[in-house]
Design a protein around this motif. Structure first.
Motif, PDB file in Angstrom:
ATOM      1  N   ARG A 360       0.830  -1.208   0.000  1.00  0.00           N
ATOM      2  CA  ARG A 360       0.000   0.000   0.000  1.00  0.00           C
ATOM      3  C   ARG A 360       0.864   1.257   0.000  1.00  0.00           C
ATOM      4  NH1 ARG A 360      -4.915  -1.232   4.312  1.00  0.00           N
ATOM      5  NH2 ARG A 360      -5.865  -2.971   3.193  1.00  0.00           N
ATOM      6  N   LEU A 361       1.928   1.230   0.783  1.00  0.00           N
ATOM      7  CA  LEU A 361       2.821   2.390   0.811  1.00  0.00           C
ATOM      8  C   LEU A 361       3.464   2.621  -0.546  1.00  0.00           C
ATOM      9  CD1 LEU A 361       4.597   1.792   4.250  1.00  0.00           C
ATOM     10  CD2 LEU A 361       2.875   3.517   3.734  1.00  0.00           C
ATOM     11  N   ARG A 362       3.778   1.551  -1.225  1.00  0.00           N
ATOM     12  CA  ARG A 362       4.430   1.663  -2.529  1.00  0.00           C
ATOM     13  C   ARG A 362       3.548   2.403  -3.536  1.00  0.00           C
ATOM     14  NH1 ARG A 362       5.662  -1.386  -7.243  1.00  0.00           N
ATOM     15  NH2 ARG A 362       7.889  -1.445  -7.691  1.00  0.00           N
ATOM     16  N   SER A 363       2.262   2.280  -3.381  1.00  0.00           N
ATOM     17  CA  SER A 363       1.345   2.934  -4.309  1.00  0.00           C
ATOM     18  C   SER A 363       1.004   4.363  -3.884  1.00  0.00           C
ATOM     19  CB  SER A 363       0.050   2.120  -4.442  1.00  0.00           C
ATOM     20  OG  SER A 363      -0.658   2.087  -3.209  1.00  0.00           O
ATOM     21  N   ARG A 364       1.372   4.753  -2.667  1.00  0.00           N
ATOM     22  CA  ARG A 364       0.971   6.068  -2.170  1.00  0.00           C
ATOM     23  C   ARG A 364       2.138   7.013  -1.886  1.00  0.00           C
ATOM     24  NH1 ARG A 364      -3.613   5.236   2.353  1.00  0.00           N
ATOM     25  NH2 ARG A 364      -3.775   7.484   1.989  1.00  0.00           N
ATOM     26  N   ILE A 365       3.330   6.466  -1.703  1.00  0.00           N
ATOM     27  CA  ILE A 365       4.500   7.310  -1.447  1.00  0.00           C
ATOM     28  C   ILE A 365       5.233   7.544  -2.757  1.00  0.00           C
ATOM     29  CG2 ILE A 365       6.768   7.361  -0.350  1.00  0.00           C
ATOM     30  CD1 ILE A 365       5.574   6.073   2.088  1.00  0.00           C
ATOM     31  N   LYS A 366       5.485   8.797  -3.080  1.00  0.00           N
ATOM     32  CA  LYS A 366       6.082   9.152  -4.376  1.00  0.00           C
ATOM     33  C   LYS A 366       7.510   9.651  -4.268  1.00  0.00           C
ATOM     34  CE  LYS A 366       2.158   8.187  -6.248  1.00  0.00           C
ATOM     35  NZ  LYS A 366       2.028   6.895  -6.958  1.00  0.00           N
ATOM     36  N   ARG A 368      11.314   9.912  -4.227  1.00  0.00           N
ATOM     37  CA  ARG A 368      12.248   8.989  -4.877  1.00  0.00           C
ATOM     38  C   ARG A 368      13.054   8.185  -3.857  1.00  0.00           C
ATOM     39  NH1 ARG A 368      16.523  11.473  -9.010  1.00  0.00           N
ATOM     40  NH2 ARG A 368      14.548  12.323  -9.798  1.00  0.00           N
ATOM     41  N   ALA A 369      13.604   8.856  -2.837  1.00  0.00           N
ATOM     42  CA  ALA A 369      14.430   8.151  -1.859  1.00  0.00           C
ATOM     43  C   ALA A 369      13.625   7.110  -1.097  1.00  0.00           C
ATOM     44  CB  ALA A 369      15.057   9.153  -0.886  1.00  0.00           C
ATOM     45  N   LEU A 370      12.404   7.464  -0.734  1.00  0.00           N
ATOM     46  CA  LEU A 370      11.565   6.514   0.003  1.00  0.00           C
ATOM     47  C   LEU A 370      11.123   5.364  -0.893  1.00  0.00           C
ATOM     48  CD1 LEU A 370       9.354   8.854   2.227  1.00  0.00           C
ATOM     49  CD2 LEU A 370      11.423   7.600   2.843  1.00  0.00           C
ATOM     50  N   ARG A 371      10.896   5.649  -2.192  1.00  0.00           N
ATOM     51  CA  ARG A 371      10.537   4.567  -3.111  1.00  0.00           C
ATOM     52  C   ARG A 371      11.667   3.544  -3.190  1.00  0.00           C
ATOM     53  NH1 ARG A 371       6.203   5.333  -6.658  1.00  0.00           N
ATOM     54  NH2 ARG A 371       6.733   3.217  -7.317  1.00  0.00           N
ATOM     55  N   LYS A 372      12.905   4.028  -3.201  1.00  0.00           N
ATOM     56  CA  LYS A 372      14.043   3.112  -3.217  1.00  0.00           C
ATOM     57  C   LYS A 372      14.074   2.272  -1.941  1.00  0.00           C
ATOM     58  CE  LYS A 372      17.121   5.760  -6.241  1.00  0.00           C
ATOM     59  NZ  LYS A 372      18.430   6.453  -6.346  1.00  0.00           N
ATOM     60  N   GLN A 373      13.803   2.907  -0.805  1.00  0.00           N
ATOM     61  CA  GLN A 373      13.792   2.161   0.446  1.00  0.00           C
ATOM     62  C   GLN A 373      12.650   1.152   0.478  1.00  0.00           C
ATOM     63  OE1 GLN A 373      14.908   4.184   4.177  1.00  0.00           O
ATOM     64  NE2 GLN A 373      14.973   6.083   3.003  1.00  0.00           N
ATOM     65  N   LEU A 374      11.523   1.521  -0.113  1.00  0.00           N
ATOM     66  CA  LEU A 374      10.414   0.570  -0.198  1.00  0.00           C
ATOM     67  C   LEU A 374      10.803  -0.637  -1.046  1.00  0.00           C
ATOM     68  CD1 LEU A 374       7.353   2.956  -0.575  1.00  0.00           C
ATOM     69  CD2 LEU A 374       7.548   1.128   1.112  1.00  0.00           C
ATOM     70  N   ASP A 375      11.458  -0.394  -2.159  1.00  0.00           N
ATOM     71  CA  ASP A 375      11.895  -1.508  -3.005  1.00  0.00           C
ATOM     72  C   ASP A 375      12.872  -2.401  -2.249  1.00  0.00           C
ATOM     73  OD1 ASP A 375      10.328  -0.580  -5.064  1.00  0.00           O
ATOM     74  OD2 ASP A 375      11.961   0.483  -6.077  1.00  0.00           O
ATOM     75  N   THR A 376      13.791  -1.771  -1.516  1.00  0.00           N
ATOM     76  CA  THR A 376      14.743  -2.555  -0.726  1.00  0.00           C
ATOM     77  C   THR A 376      14.027  -3.346   0.356  1.00  0.00           C
ATOM     78  OG1 THR A 376      16.474  -0.907  -1.116  1.00  0.00           O
ATOM     79  CG2 THR A 376      16.790  -2.408   0.732  1.00  0.00           C
ATOM     80  N   ALA A 377      13.032  -2.721   1.000  1.00  0.00           N
ATOM     81  CA  ALA A 377      12.282  -3.410   2.051  1.00  0.00           C
ATOM     82  C   ALA A 377      11.531  -4.611   1.488  1.00  0.00           C
ATOM     83  CB  ALA A 377      11.309  -2.434   2.717  1.00  0.00           C
ATOM     84  N   ALA A 470      -2.535   1.082  -8.984  1.00  0.00           N
ATOM     85  CA  ALA A 470      -1.173   0.567  -8.864  1.00  0.00           C
ATOM     86  C   ALA A 470      -1.031  -0.778  -9.563  1.00  0.00           C
ATOM     87  CB  ALA A 470      -0.798   0.442  -7.391  1.00  0.00           C
ATOM     88  N   GLU A 471      -2.036  -1.629  -9.456  1.00  0.00           N
ATOM     89  CA  GLU A 471      -1.983  -2.936 -10.107  1.00  0.00           C
ATOM     90  C   GLU A 471      -2.029  -2.803 -11.628  1.00  0.00           C
ATOM     91  OE1 GLU A 471      -2.020  -6.739  -8.809  1.00  0.00           O
ATOM     92  OE2 GLU A 471      -0.580  -5.154  -8.422  1.00  0.00           O
ATOM     93  N   ARG A 472      -2.784  -1.846 -12.080  1.00  0.00           N
ATOM     94  CA  ARG A 472      -2.832  -1.634 -13.526  1.00  0.00           C
ATOM     95  C   ARG A 472      -1.453  -1.280 -14.054  1.00  0.00           C
ATOM     96  NH1 ARG A 472      -6.065   3.288 -16.489  1.00  0.00           N
ATOM     97  NH2 ARG A 472      -6.042   2.495 -18.618  1.00  0.00           N
ATOM     98  N   ALA A 473      -0.754  -0.392 -13.346  1.00  0.00           N
ATOM     99  CA  ALA A 473       0.601  -0.010 -13.758  1.00  0.00           C
ATOM    100  C   ALA A 473       1.565  -1.185 -13.601  1.00  0.00           C
ATOM    101  CB  ALA A 473       1.077   1.185 -12.936  1.00  0.00           C
ATOM    102  N   ARG A 474       1.424  -1.946 -12.527  1.00  0.00           N
ATOM    103  CA  ARG A 474       2.342  -3.066 -12.298  1.00  0.00           C
ATOM    104  C   ARG A 474       2.173  -4.154 -13.352  1.00  0.00           C
ATOM    105  NH1 ARG A 474       2.689  -8.086 -10.044  1.00  0.00           N
ATOM    106  NH2 ARG A 474       0.461  -8.188  -9.599  1.00  0.00           N
TER     107      ARG A 474
END
Length: 848
Positions: A360-366, A368-377, A470-474
């Motif tokens: 859910r956070l991945r679809s709502r947080i934009k 860049r640095a936090l997106r990278k941390q989300l991907d790492t998480a 988010a699912e449509r984009a994924r």
């Protein structure tokens, strides 16, 4: 005299006045030299510069010489004198760090009184960095005290710690000083928690603050000191082990849980009362924040302690805190360190609910640095479960409690409320009255009788919309991945999922028996949205089976197969969630084979830069911002493809002669597209021939979209700007050769036109849709949607309305430009009914 001024200024009417006076008397010679130095400076300030420099140098040399010869007692007195003389009159001229630092390091025999005087004087320096630097020097003297001496200066150490916690200081310097102070305080009293360590006014710290006041113990103090020792985004294994032991020793698990709950949802702080900028912001401007920057270490320590000790109960609050401090539109300024700590802690909870929260956070947080941390998480969480990041993402898509068909029903009194995913872009609430009638607006009985339940349902609908988007984009991003799934896994996470299934059942998929590695893939038609999950098609096994599944892409299909699928979608009026059957294909050209490492296919276009930058963000491309700053004249947009193994780089720069006087350019010029391949943690540039066809095609498709949408050639108002800038480019491109996306529009129109009411007035001629009106004949370019009029190709400017265009024609995919072309065709086919005088005047002039 300076001596009298220093005596008067240093008098505090406390037990240390005698220490100060004795020091000034002991080095009266130094006071006289300092006074002479100041007098010389003022006498020659602005006049006889060389003479003033010579006189000042002589005095400074005498000061340095005599200080170097000082014994311990005289040296200690000199340090106190210099600290009292530094900036005592609130001027910035006199600082003596160069003299003080070697003295403190050299002399011995510091007394508690002398150290206390220095600690207090350091806290009186007006500027934070001056205070911090002076404090660091004084702590060198504190280190020389024995246990009794440190105990004697404990009140002064506590005062210095409190002052430091309330002062804005450079982060690294502050962290070092805090660590030294707290170690000194702990060496004297293990049970004492320094004032300021737990913020006195922050609502989130109330549970910890209350425990420290009512039940102070050495164990609790040790636990708090351990929390604030975390300065990085992730704690070490040693820190985590110690955290669990100390939390249990202090019986503090419930306390950190309460603090985390407060961080995630309780009252925030306002800059008008406290904050980094309090004291100098003016007017009505203010901002809200969760944690003061000086208390960040404690807050992050609490986050990790709660994650390690709280288990599943902490997941919801960690997610809420990450969104609160890392998202937009929350009324709270971003705190990237705190949001990052919450995100990283979620990955370590080992609780299945954390996966849904991260998604859910991945679809709502934009950010860049936090997106990278989300991907790492997500990768970290995936590794803990022995699966790939892609598998983790698809398995953590929330179902929001929806039924398999993507709906949910609730009874509110005599009314029924249905939340349903109606198509790939629509989530709707429908209300059924007791008499069976339905409405899309909440009846008064529901609004008044069940306000909380209605608010909850609306919030759920908003969450479902976010997940669906988010699912449509994924799922569309999977078009470049070439991934395969076991059939039963695909059914569970795709076809039968309440949210993802709505999208999946509108797409074309391919199946092959797992035992037939060299066998052909068999494509299966998209299922109607109303068809329930689990219904087999084309012989695909209903449950389990030995089939493999992959997403169909036209680049792997024959021309006949592509044509057949496109015919079927139009004939059966099947609208796909994104363009699949009609998807553009981009193959390597001879020119690109020759350039080797880069493509110029979309270079040398003039585009609207603000629109381009917004489109980058919308399509999840990361790009630096062009503008009048260092690095602002060389743009590079990047996006990952092929499950993150490949990256495309789209170069661009400010357009020539585009100096509009603003911070950012109005227009940009496009340049090369290059590709890179992931090599561990680095990216290495590759030749175009080495890029997988799926990756190359999907990346170039995005670049084509960027250029096609933002090019000035698509701007119908460009020729009315009253300037000739870029006019040659506009004339050449606006009616030029068709791109791949424009070719798809042409092919789509070939199938759609015969079904239109205006079919008799329309035909396709090369790159144009020709529309025969009653006044004249029009040619609509299939790339730019701009219009020429016969007989002499006069330009007709028709500015599109802000609406979504014609809703009269079924399209098998979403394409704003195609919708615009059709809307113009309908308008011009009935040109005698056009009411807009600006259009009518142009037609009359062109038809003469």
């Amino acid at each position: 005299m300076l001596y009298d001024a220093l005596v008067a200024e240093s008098r505090r009417n406390d037990s240390l006045d005698g220490v100060r006076s004795a020091a000034l008397d002991r080095v009266r010679w130094l006071v006289d030299l300092l006074e002479g130095q100041r007098t010389e400076f003022r006498r020659f300030m602005g006049h006889e510069h060389r003479r003033s420099r010579a006189a000042g140098a002589a005095t400074q040399a005498e000061i340095d010489g005599r200080l170097a010869a000082c014994a311990d007692e005289e040296g200690r007195a000199a340090v106190l004198c210099l600290m009292m003389a530094a900036r005592f009159d609130n001027t910035s001229y006199w600082q003596y760090d160069a003299e003080i630092e070697p003295l403190i390091s050299r002399v011995r025999g510091w007394t508690p009184g002398e150290v206390s005087v220095m600690l207090l004087r350091a806290t009186e320096y007006a500027m934070g960095y001056r205070f911090a630097h002076a404090l660091g020097l004084v702590l060198n003297a504190v280190d020389q005290l024995d246990a009794d001496g440190r105990r004697a200066v404990m009140p002064s150490l506590r005062h210095a710690h409190t002052a430091l916690m309330g002062t804005t200081v450079e982060a690294r310097l502050r962290a070092s000083l805090v660590q030294r102070l707290r170690a000194l305080l702990a060496s004297v009293d293990e049970a004492h928690i320094p004032e300021g360590l737990i913020p006195a006014d922050a609502p989130w710290a109330a549970p910890l603050r209350d425990r420290a006041k009512t039940s102070p113990t050495p164990e609790l103090a040790g636990f708090v000191r351990h929390l604030v020792s975390l300065s990085g985004p992730r704690p070490t294994r040693r820190w985590r082990g110690a955290c669990l032991e100390l939390a249990d020793a202090a019986s503090a698990r419930d306390v950190v849980a309460d603090v985390l709950r407060s961080l995630a949802g309780d009252e925030v702080l306002c800059s008008t009362g406290s904050g980094a900028h309090t004291g100098w912001i003016h007017g009505d401007h203010h901002y809200h924040y969760v944690v003061h920057q000086n208390d960040g270490d404690l807050a992050r320590g609490v986050v990790w302690a709660a994650a390690l000790t709280g288990g599943p109960a902490a997941v919801r609050h960690l997610g809420a805190l990450a969104l609160r401090t890392g998202g937009h539109g929350n009324g709270v300024i971003e705190d990237l360190k705190l949001a990052g700590a919450a995100i990283n802690a979620l990955a370590e909870t080992d609780d299945p609910a954390s996966l849904e929260t991260l998604w859910r956070l991945r679809s709502r947080i934009k950010h860049r640095a936090l997106r990278k941390q989300l991907d790492t998480a997500l990768v970290t969480a995936a590794g803990k479960q022995g699966i790939t990041a892609g598998q983790l993402i698809e398995r953590s898509v929330p179902d929001h409690g929806l039924a398999p068909d993507g709906s949910l029903e609730r009874g509110l009194g005599g009314h029924r409320v249905r939340l349903a995913i109606e198509d790939a872009t629509t989530v709707r609430l429908t209300f059924t009255r007791p008499d069976g009638g339905t409405t899309r607006t909440a009846p008064a009985a529901v609004k008044d009788g069940f306000p909380d339940e209605l608010r909850e349902l609306k919030a759920l609908a908003k969450e479902v919309r976010g997940t669906l988007s988010a699912e449509r984009a994924r799922v569309e991003a999977l078009m470049s991945a070439g991934r395969e799934w076991p059939y039963d896994e695909w059914c569970r996470h795709y076809r039968d999922h309440p949210v993802t299934g709505v999208l999946v059942r509108g797409l074309i998929w391919e199946f092959r028996d797992v035992g037939d590695a060299d066998g052909e893939w068999r494509a299966v038609a998209p299922a109607p949205m109303a068809e329930p999950p689990g219904v087999p098609e084309c012989g695909v096994p209903r449950d389990g089976g030995r089939a493999r599944v992959r997403l169909w892409h036209p680049i792997r299909a024959s021309a006949d197969e592509i044509r057949a699928w496109r015919e079927r979608l139009v004939a059966e009026r099947l609208r796909q969630p994104f363009k699949q059957a009609f998807r553009e294909i981009y193959l390597l050209t001879p020119a690109e084979e020759e350039t080797g490492a880069y493509s110029n296919r979309f270079a040398a276009h003039i585009v609207h830069y603000p629109q381009l930058y917004a489109l980058f963000k919308e399509r999840d491309w990361q790009a630096n911002f062009l503008g009048r700053h260092d690095g602002g004249y060389d743009g590079k947009a990047r996006a990952e493809f092929g499950d993150g193994d490949w990256r495309a780089c789209f170069h661009h720069e400010p357009a020539a002669d585009d100096d509009n006087g603003g911070y950012a350019p109005e227009h940009a010029a496009t340049d090369q597209v290059r590709f890179e391949r992931r090599d561990g943690r680095r990216w290495r540039e590759v030749q175009l021939a080495d890029v997988p066809p799926l990756v190359f095609s999907e990346a170039m498709r995005d670049v084509d979209l960027f250029v096609g949408v933002t090019s000035i050639a698509a701007d119908p108002d460009w020729t009315d700007r009253g300037e000739d800038r870029h006019a040659v480019y506009w004339r050449t491109t606006t009616f030029g050769a068709l791109t791949a996306s424009a070719e798809i529009r042409r092919e789509t129109l070939e199938r759609i036109l015969p079904r239109l009411k205006i079919a008799g007035r329309c035909s396709l001629d090369g790159r144009f849709l020709v529309v025969r009106g009653d006044l004249t004949t029009y040619r609509i370019h299939l790339g730019s949607a701009n219009i020429l009029m016969e007989p002499d190709d006069a330009y007709l400017c028709v500015v599109p309305s802000r609406g979504k265009g014609t809703g009269k024609v079924f399209l098998p995919f979403e394409d704003d430009r195609l919708s615009l072309i059709l809307s113009k065709a309908f308008l011009l086919a009935a040109d005698t009914k056009i009411a807009d005088e600006t259009i009518v005047r142009q037609i009359r002039r062109g038809a003469r």
